[in-house]
Scaffold this motif. Sequence first.
Motif, mmCIF file in Angstrom:
data_model
loop_
_atom_site.group_PDB
_atom_site.id
_atom_site.type_symbol
_atom_site.label_atom_id
_atom_site.label_comp_id
_atom_site.label_asym_id
_atom_site.label_seq_id
_atom_site.Cartn_x
_atom_site.Cartn_y
_atom_site.Cartn_z
ATOM 1 N N ASN A 22 5.837 17.016 -8.945
ATOM 2 C CA ASN A 22 5.550 18.145 -9.831
ATOM 3 C C ASN A 22 4.064 18.472 -9.875
ATOM 4 O O ASN A 22 3.231 17.658 -9.483
ATOM 5 C CB ASN A 22 6.012 17.832 -11.257
ATOM 6 C CG ASN A 22 7.513 17.712 -11.355
ATOM 7 O OD1 ASN A 22 8.251 18.394 -10.657
ATOM 8 N ND2 ASN A 22 7.974 16.853 -12.240
ATOM 9 N N ALA A 23 3.778 19.654 -10.403
ATOM 10 C CA ALA A 23 2.398 20.074 -10.635
ATOM 11 C C ALA A 23 2.297 20.562 -12.077
ATOM 12 O O ALA A 23 3.160 21.319 -12.530
ATOM 13 C CB ALA A 23 2.003 21.184 -9.683
ATOM 14 N N GLU A 24 1.267 20.124 -12.790
ATOM 15 C CA GLU A 24 1.002 20.658 -14.119
ATOM 16 C C GLU A 24 -0.040 21.758 -13.965
ATOM 17 O O GLU A 24 -1.119 21.536 -13.424
ATOM 18 C CB GLU A 24 0.483 19.588 -15.070
ATOM 19 C CG GLU A 24 0.251 20.133 -16.468
ATOM 20 C CD GLU A 24 -0.162 19.077 -17.478
ATOM 21 O OE1 GLU A 24 -0.479 19.457 -18.610
ATOM 22 O OE2 GLU A 24 -0.172 17.877 -17.129
ATOM 23 N N VAL A 25 0.312 22.954 -14.410
ATOM 24 C CA VAL A 25 -0.535 24.126 -14.246
ATOM 25 C C VAL A 25 -0.984 24.593 -15.631
ATOM 26 O O VAL A 25 -0.162 24.776 -16.521
ATOM 27 C CB VAL A 25 0.226 25.258 -13.525
ATOM 28 C CG1 VAL A 25 -0.664 26.474 -13.333
ATOM 29 C CG2 VAL A 25 0.765 24.778 -12.186
ATOM 30 N N ALA A 43 7.526 24.830 -5.826
ATOM 31 C CA ALA A 43 7.282 26.120 -6.468
ATOM 32 C C ALA A 43 5.792 26.426 -6.488
ATOM 33 O O ALA A 43 5.379 27.565 -6.244
ATOM 34 C CB ALA A 43 7.844 26.112 -7.885
ATOM 35 N N PHE A 44 4.974 25.425 -6.766
ATOM 36 C CA PHE A 44 3.519 25.590 -6.773
ATOM 37 C C PHE A 44 3.036 26.109 -5.419
ATOM 38 O O PHE A 44 2.247 27.047 -5.342
ATOM 39 C CB PHE A 44 2.853 24.253 -7.110
ATOM 40 C CG PHE A 44 1.366 24.294 -7.104
ATOM 41 C CD1 PHE A 44 0.662 24.689 -8.230
ATOM 42 C CD2 PHE A 44 0.647 23.937 -5.964
ATOM 43 C CE1 PHE A 44 -0.730 24.733 -8.221
ATOM 44 C CE2 PHE A 44 -0.733 23.974 -5.948
ATOM 45 C CZ PHE A 44 -1.421 24.371 -7.079
ATOM 46 N N GLU A 45 3.545 25.506 -4.362
ATOM 47 C CA GLU A 45 3.132 25.910 -3.017
ATOM 48 C C GLU A 45 3.662 27.289 -2.654
ATOM 49 O O GLU A 45 2.947 28.104 -2.068
ATOM 50 C CB GLU A 45 3.585 24.861 -2.006
ATOM 51 C CG GLU A 45 2.847 23.534 -2.174
ATOM 52 C CD GLU A 45 3.453 22.381 -1.389
ATOM 53 O OE1 GLU A 45 4.543 22.547 -0.792
ATOM 54 O OE2 GLU A 45 2.836 21.299 -1.398
ATOM 55 N N LYS A 46 4.908 27.589 -3.030
ATOM 56 C CA LYS A 46 5.507 28.891 -2.724
ATOM 57 C C LYS A 46 4.752 30.019 -3.423
ATOM 58 O O LYS A 46 4.565 31.099 -2.858
ATOM 59 C CB LYS A 46 6.971 28.911 -3.143
ATOM 60 C CG LYS A 46 7.691 30.183 -2.809
ATOM 61 C CD LYS A 46 9.159 30.108 -3.170
ATOM 62 C CE LYS A 46 9.857 31.412 -2.798
ATOM 63 N NZ LYS A 46 11.288 31.377 -3.113
ATOM 64 N N LEU A 47 4.297 29.773 -4.652
ATOM 65 C CA LEU A 47 3.547 30.774 -5.405
ATOM 66 C C LEU A 47 2.079 30.859 -4.979
ATOM 67 O O LEU A 47 1.350 31.730 -5.431
ATOM 68 C CB LEU A 47 3.622 30.465 -6.907
ATOM 69 C CG LEU A 47 5.008 30.599 -7.534
ATOM 70 C CD1 LEU A 47 5.004 30.041 -8.948
ATOM 71 C CD2 LEU A 47 5.468 32.048 -7.527
ATOM 72 N N LYS A 53 -6.819 31.763 -9.655
ATOM 73 C CA LYS A 53 -5.854 32.801 -9.314
ATOM 74 C C LYS A 53 -5.168 33.324 -10.576
ATOM 75 O O LYS A 53 -4.871 32.573 -11.491
ATOM 76 C CB LYS A 53 -4.800 32.254 -8.350
ATOM 77 C CG LYS A 53 -3.831 33.318 -7.869
ATOM 78 C CD LYS A 53 -2.931 32.817 -6.771
ATOM 79 C CE LYS A 53 -2.002 33.956 -6.318
ATOM 80 N NZ LYS A 53 -1.149 33.542 -5.218
ATOM 81 N N GLU A 54 -4.917 34.640 -10.624
ATOM 82 C CA GLU A 54 -4.178 35.217 -11.741
ATOM 83 C C GLU A 54 -2.712 34.814 -11.637
ATOM 84 O O GLU A 54 -2.155 34.726 -10.543
ATOM 85 C CB GLU A 54 -4.299 36.737 -11.742
ATOM 86 C CG GLU A 54 -5.650 37.226 -12.188
ATOM 87 C CD GLU A 54 -5.689 38.736 -12.402
ATOM 88 O OE1 GLU A 54 -4.760 39.441 -11.975
ATOM 89 O OE2 GLU A 54 -6.682 39.199 -12.979
#
Length: 69
Positions: A22-25, A43-47, A53-54
């Motif tokens: 996971n990634a905490e954003v 998901a982090f990588e796909k986005l 970044k906005e």
Amino acid sequence: MKISARNVLKGKVVAVEMGAVNAEVLIEVAPGIEVASIITKAAFEKLELAVGKEAYAVLKASNVMVAVD
């Protein structure tokens, strides 16, 4: 973008903490106001997220808890 969620907050990614899965954003939606989200690494990588970044914090919940001290 069209979405059914009523609470969409535009902001800027100010911090990312990557884990194995996971990634905490952390997204700053107003000066001094941040929203944190834990999403999958995929998901982090796909986005294509990155600090600076906005991005949008999209909130859809059936319950909102309120607490006081």
